[in-house]
Design a protein around this motif. Structure first.
Motif, PDB file in Angstrom:
ATOM      1  N   ASN A 129     -20.706 -10.918  32.520  1.00  0.00           N
ATOM      2  CA  ASN A 129     -19.311 -10.923  32.934  1.00  0.00           C
ATOM      3  C   ASN A 129     -18.480 -11.688  31.912  1.00  0.00           C
ATOM      4  O   ASN A 129     -19.021 -12.320  30.995  1.00  0.00           O
ATOM      5  CB  ASN A 129     -19.143 -11.534  34.331  1.00  0.00           C
ATOM      6  CG  ASN A 129     -19.535 -12.995  34.403  1.00  0.00           C
ATOM      7  OD1 ASN A 129     -19.050 -13.819  33.635  1.00  0.00           O
ATOM      8  ND2 ASN A 129     -20.409 -13.342  35.345  1.00  0.00           N
ATOM      9  N   ILE A 152     -14.309 -10.830  35.430  1.00  0.00           N
ATOM     10  CA  ILE A 152     -14.492  -9.385  35.413  1.00  0.00           C
ATOM     11  C   ILE A 152     -15.931  -9.092  35.020  1.00  0.00           C
ATOM     12  O   ILE A 152     -16.460  -9.665  34.055  1.00  0.00           O
ATOM     13  CB  ILE A 152     -13.461  -8.691  34.480  1.00  0.00           C
ATOM     14  CG1 ILE A 152     -13.569  -7.162  34.592  1.00  0.00           C
ATOM     15  CG2 ILE A 152     -13.580  -9.161  33.031  1.00  0.00           C
ATOM     16  CD1 ILE A 152     -12.371  -6.425  34.003  1.00  0.00           C
ATOM     17  N   ARG A 153     -16.579  -8.260  35.796  1.00  0.00           N
ATOM     18  CA  ARG A 153     -17.994  -7.975  35.558  1.00  0.00           C
ATOM     19  C   ARG A 153     -18.123  -6.862  34.510  1.00  0.00           C
ATOM     20  O   ARG A 153     -17.203  -6.091  34.278  1.00  0.00           O
ATOM     21  CB  ARG A 153     -18.673  -7.570  36.863  1.00  0.00           C
ATOM     22  CG  ARG A 153     -18.553  -8.628  37.911  1.00  0.00           C
ATOM     23  CD  ARG A 153     -19.417  -8.404  39.128  1.00  0.00           C
ATOM     24  NE  ARG A 153     -19.060  -9.342  40.192  1.00  0.00           N
ATOM     25  CZ  ARG A 153     -19.389 -10.624  40.195  1.00  0.00           C
ATOM     26  NH1 ARG A 153     -20.097 -11.128  39.220  1.00  0.00           N
ATOM     27  NH2 ARG A 153     -19.031 -11.408  41.197  1.00  0.00           N
ATOM     28  N   ASN A 212     -19.450  -4.088  34.585  1.00  0.00           N
ATOM     29  CA  ASN A 212     -19.285  -2.703  35.041  1.00  0.00           C
ATOM     30  C   ASN A 212     -17.853  -2.422  35.545  1.00  0.00           C
ATOM     31  O   ASN A 212     -17.583  -1.362  36.092  1.00  0.00           O
ATOM     32  CB  ASN A 212     -20.286  -2.365  36.142  1.00  0.00           C
ATOM     33  CG  ASN A 212     -20.131  -3.245  37.370  1.00  0.00           C
ATOM     34  OD1 ASN A 212     -19.355  -4.196  37.356  1.00  0.00           O
ATOM     35  ND2 ASN A 212     -20.863  -2.936  38.418  1.00  0.00           N
ATOM     36  N   GLU A 213     -16.972  -3.380  35.354  1.00  0.00           N
ATOM     37  CA  GLU A 213     -15.575  -3.205  35.733  1.00  0.00           C
ATOM     38  C   GLU A 213     -14.737  -3.003  34.479  1.00  0.00           C
ATOM     39  O   GLU A 213     -15.060  -3.528  33.411  1.00  0.00           O
ATOM     40  CB  GLU A 213     -15.068  -4.433  36.511  1.00  0.00           C
ATOM     41  CG  GLU A 213     -15.801  -4.634  37.839  1.00  0.00           C
ATOM     42  CD  GLU A 213     -15.359  -5.912  38.547  1.00  0.00           C
ATOM     43  OE1 GLU A 213     -15.318  -6.977  37.892  1.00  0.00           O
ATOM     44  OE2 GLU A 213     -15.080  -5.836  39.761  1.00  0.00           O
ATOM     45  N   ARG A 214     -13.648  -2.273  34.631  1.00  0.00           N
ATOM     46  CA  ARG A 214     -12.800  -1.988  33.477  1.00  0.00           C
ATOM     47  C   ARG A 214     -11.455  -2.704  33.554  1.00  0.00           C
ATOM     48  O   ARG A 214     -10.830  -2.984  32.528  1.00  0.00           O
ATOM     49  CB  ARG A 214     -12.570  -0.487  33.345  1.00  0.00           C
ATOM     50  CG  ARG A 214     -13.813   0.273  32.958  1.00  0.00           C
ATOM     51  CD  ARG A 214     -14.292  -0.146  31.574  1.00  0.00           C
ATOM     52  NE  ARG A 214     -15.649   0.303  31.311  1.00  0.00           N
ATOM     53  CZ  ARG A 214     -16.711  -0.509  31.369  1.00  0.00           C
ATOM     54  NH1 ARG A 214     -16.566  -1.789  31.693  1.00  0.00           N
ATOM     55  NH2 ARG A 214     -17.915  -0.041  31.116  1.00  0.00           N
ATOM     56  N   GLU A 215     -11.017  -2.982  34.785  1.00  0.00           N
ATOM     57  CA  GLU A 215      -9.702  -3.597  34.936  1.00  0.00           C
ATOM     58  C   GLU A 215      -9.697  -4.418  36.226  1.00  0.00           C
ATOM     59  O   GLU A 215     -10.334  -4.042  37.213  1.00  0.00           O
ATOM     60  CB  GLU A 215      -8.630  -2.511  35.000  1.00  0.00           C
ATOM     61  CG  GLU A 215      -7.206  -3.020  34.936  1.00  0.00           C
ATOM     62  CD  GLU A 215      -6.211  -1.887  34.749  1.00  0.00           C
ATOM     63  OE1 GLU A 215      -6.420  -1.058  33.851  1.00  0.00           O
ATOM     64  OE2 GLU A 215      -5.227  -1.848  35.504  1.00  0.00           O
ATOM     65  N   LYS A 216      -8.938  -5.520  36.170  1.00  0.00           N
ATOM     66  CA  LYS A 216      -8.812  -6.342  37.361  1.00  0.00           C
ATOM     67  C   LYS A 216      -7.432  -6.974  37.371  1.00  0.00           C
ATOM     68  O   LYS A 216      -6.885  -7.320  36.317  1.00  0.00           O
ATOM     69  CB  LYS A 216      -9.888  -7.430  37.360  1.00  0.00           C
ATOM     70  CG  LYS A 216     -10.374  -7.797  38.731  1.00  0.00           C
ATOM     71  CD  LYS A 216     -11.715  -8.480  38.659  1.00  0.00           C
ATOM     72  CE  LYS A 216     -12.168  -8.807  40.064  1.00  0.00           C
ATOM     73  NZ  LYS A 216     -13.457  -9.528  40.082  1.00  0.00           N
ATOM     74  N   THR A 218      -8.361  -6.482  31.288  1.00  0.00           N
ATOM     75  CA  THR A 218      -9.134  -5.271  30.999  1.00  0.00           C
ATOM     76  C   THR A 218     -10.380  -5.658  30.220  1.00  0.00           C
ATOM     77  O   THR A 218     -10.423  -6.685  29.542  1.00  0.00           O
ATOM     78  CB  THR A 218      -8.318  -4.266  30.183  1.00  0.00           C
ATOM     79  OG1 THR A 218      -7.943  -4.874  28.935  1.00  0.00           O
ATOM     80  CG2 THR A 218      -7.079  -3.829  30.936  1.00  0.00           C
TER      81      THR A 218
END
Lengths: 113, 113
Positions: free
Chosen positions: B31, B49-50, B52-56, B64
């Motif tokens: 992360n 943000i992990r 496997n995430e693209r945006e938070k 991003t």
């Protein structure tokens, strides 16, 4: 209520002295850390404890000795202080290690003269 | 060795403008976290943000993550003078038995009223 508190906030001492910085967290976290931030704001991990056990010990001179009497406290003792030890030292804690957010104390500005 | 590198090193904008800071890293990560540090204070966690995430999003903050480019950006919209601070990214590597956050040098943001 301060989540992570460290004392003192400022510490001015002469070369060769021994000093301690205390840290306490009331968040019930398992993991605590000591960081050193230099004059260029670079943050470097020094030590990490998980449930009172040392899990990270970076290449820190053995003049630095952390002590964790219980999982809510992680104190830092520094022997034979040197000019190069001048920095801001931060204590931090997190719930379960490096993969979760860390909560920082307000820092201890150590000046060795 | 340093993992994260933020750019720009310093950013000065007018109140109400958006501020974008970037962070690049070198190895595969679990992360990436963004922290803010006000002058003379400890670091405060902003967003995690992990991989496997693209945006938070969190309030006026948007983060991003592009794992193919090994980079992340932090966008602060409608900036305020109180946003003046240093912003750091920190990563946790999946390599080996690494169990620590690796920090960048930070971006110093000045928001002028």
């Amino acid at each position: 209520d301060t989540a992570v508190s460290q004392t003192p906030k400022y510490l001015v001492t002469q070369m060769g002295n021994d000093k301690s910085i205390k840290c306490e967290q009331n968040l019930g976290h398992d993991t605590m850390y000591w960081y050193k931030q230099d004059s260029k704001k670079f943050l470097k991990i020094m030590f990490s404890y998980n449930n009172k056990e040392l899990i990270i010990n970076e290449t820190v001179p053995n003049r630095f000795s952390p002590k964790s009497p219980d999982k809510a406290h992680l104190n830092l003792h520094i022997n034979s202080l040197e000019l190069g030890d001048s920095a801001v030292y931060f204590c931090a804690s997190s719930q379960s290690g490096w993969n979760t957010e860390a909560f920082f104390g307000q820092g201890t500005r150590l000046t060795v003269v | 060795s340093q993992q994260g590198e933020e750019d720009p090193q310093a950013l000065s904008i007018q109140e109400g403008e958006n501020a974008t800071m970037n962070c690049s890293y070198k190895t595969s990560i679990n992360n990436l976290q963004w922290y803010r540090q006000n002058s003379g204070r400890g670091l405060v966690h902003l967003i995690l943000i992990r991989s496997n995430e693209r945006e938070k999003h969190s309030g006026r903050l948007r983060v991003t993550l592009d794992t193919s480019k090994k980079s992340s950006s932090l966008l602060i919209t409608a900036s305020r003078a109180a946003d003046t601070a240093s912003y750091f990214c920190a990563t946790t590597s999946i390599a080996g038995n690494n169990r620590k956050l690796i920090w960048g040098l930070g971006t110093s943001l000045a928001v002028n009223p």
